[in-house]
Enzyme design. Sequence first.
Site, PDB file in Angstrom:
ATOM      1  N   ASP A  79      -6.583  -3.719  21.860  1.00 15.21           N
ATOM      2  CA  ASP A  79      -7.564  -4.639  22.439  1.00 15.21           C
ATOM      3  C   ASP A  79      -8.761  -4.872  21.523  1.00 15.21           C
ATOM      4  O   ASP A  79      -9.213  -6.002  21.354  1.00 15.21           O
ATOM      5  CB  ASP A  79      -8.075  -4.100  23.780  1.00 15.21           C
ATOM      6  CG  ASP A  79      -7.006  -4.127  24.855  1.00 15.21           C
ATOM      7  OD1 ASP A  79      -6.010  -4.847  24.688  1.00 15.21           O
ATOM      8  OD2 ASP A  79      -7.184  -3.431  25.876  1.00 15.21           O
ATOM      9  N   GLU A 110      -9.344   0.638  23.876  1.00 16.66           N
ATOM     10  CA  GLU A 110      -8.562  -0.038  24.899  1.00 16.66           C
ATOM     11  C   GLU A 110      -9.511  -0.454  26.016  1.00 16.66           C
ATOM     12  O   GLU A 110     -10.395   0.318  26.417  1.00 16.66           O
ATOM     13  CB  GLU A 110      -7.476   0.890  25.435  1.00 16.66           C
ATOM     14  CG  GLU A 110      -6.409   0.190  26.257  1.00 16.66           C
ATOM     15  CD  GLU A 110      -5.577  -0.807  25.465  1.00 16.66           C
ATOM     16  OE1 GLU A 110      -4.916  -1.646  26.109  1.00 16.66           O
ATOM     17  OE2 GLU A 110      -5.592  -0.769  24.219  1.00 16.66           O
ATOM     18  N   LYS A 112     -10.007  -1.612  29.907  1.00 18.42           N
ATOM     19  CA  LYS A 112      -9.339  -1.506  31.201  1.00 18.42           C
ATOM     20  C   LYS A 112     -10.335  -1.789  32.329  1.00 18.42           C
ATOM     21  O   LYS A 112     -11.551  -1.692  32.129  1.00 18.42           O
ATOM     22  CB  LYS A 112      -8.736  -0.107  31.380  1.00 18.42           C
ATOM     23  CG  LYS A 112      -7.510   0.132  30.499  1.00 18.42           C
ATOM     24  CD  LYS A 112      -6.420  -0.851  30.834  1.00 18.42           C
ATOM     25  CE  LYS A 112      -5.259  -0.801  29.873  1.00 18.42           C
ATOM     26  NZ  LYS A 112      -4.307  -1.916  30.103  1.00 18.42           N
TER      27      LYS A 112
END
Length: 247
Positions: A79, A110, A112
């Site tokens: 990401d 990452e 989320k």
Amino acid sequence: MSHLSKLRGKEFLQRAYAGVQDALAAQIRSSDHIIHDGDRGEVNEQYFIDVLRKYLPNRYTVDKATVLDSEGQVSDSIDVVVYDRQYTPTLLDSDLHRYVPAEAVYAVFECKPKINKIYLEYAAGKAESVRRLQRTSVPIPHAGGKPFPPKAHFDIIAGILATEVEWADGFGESFVSSHSKLTNFRRLDCGLAIDGHCFDAYDQGAYEFCSSENALIHFLFRFLNQLQSLGTVPAIDWNAYASQLSR
């Protein structure tokens, strides 16, 4: 400077940086109307990328990318990749995605919707896919004569960025229990939740936490300190990459 001036200056900085965190939180909340999880995730990833681009020095480039090595191995799609572009150009670029040589990578994150056990393990897997790649390093020529020896590889920083922490006690016992199981290539060094929490993890199970309206800027300053400690990336052995094309 008087004590009052110092106090007011501190309060001003705290309010100003809290405003930055509030603005990012508002942007992320504004994506709630997006129906598809994947689309909403991409929008939020870009918000985090934009913040890192704004606050990191120009020597660091920030993009969504896949990392590759001189043996033709590739990571998962990452990401957020923080990498060097001054000495190590990206490869196979398209308008929407980049391939970054493993030697150029400083950090990976990452993104989320929340930080919980499942997403910690997911982010750890993404970190592992990058850290397992091969990195080259060659002597560095300079004007003084004899080249500098090849630079040793530093540990790539890995972390998780999210909207909130799922555990009721924030980064309490449940978080530590889950996080402490992530070791070696799967370790996560830091994390941020825009609801006002961030963490740094160190060897021997030591942590530093921040829970406040200034968690974002605290995270950024700590991350800058980590980047500063890494110095510059190693010099790539481009012949190793070229050899893959001559077989």
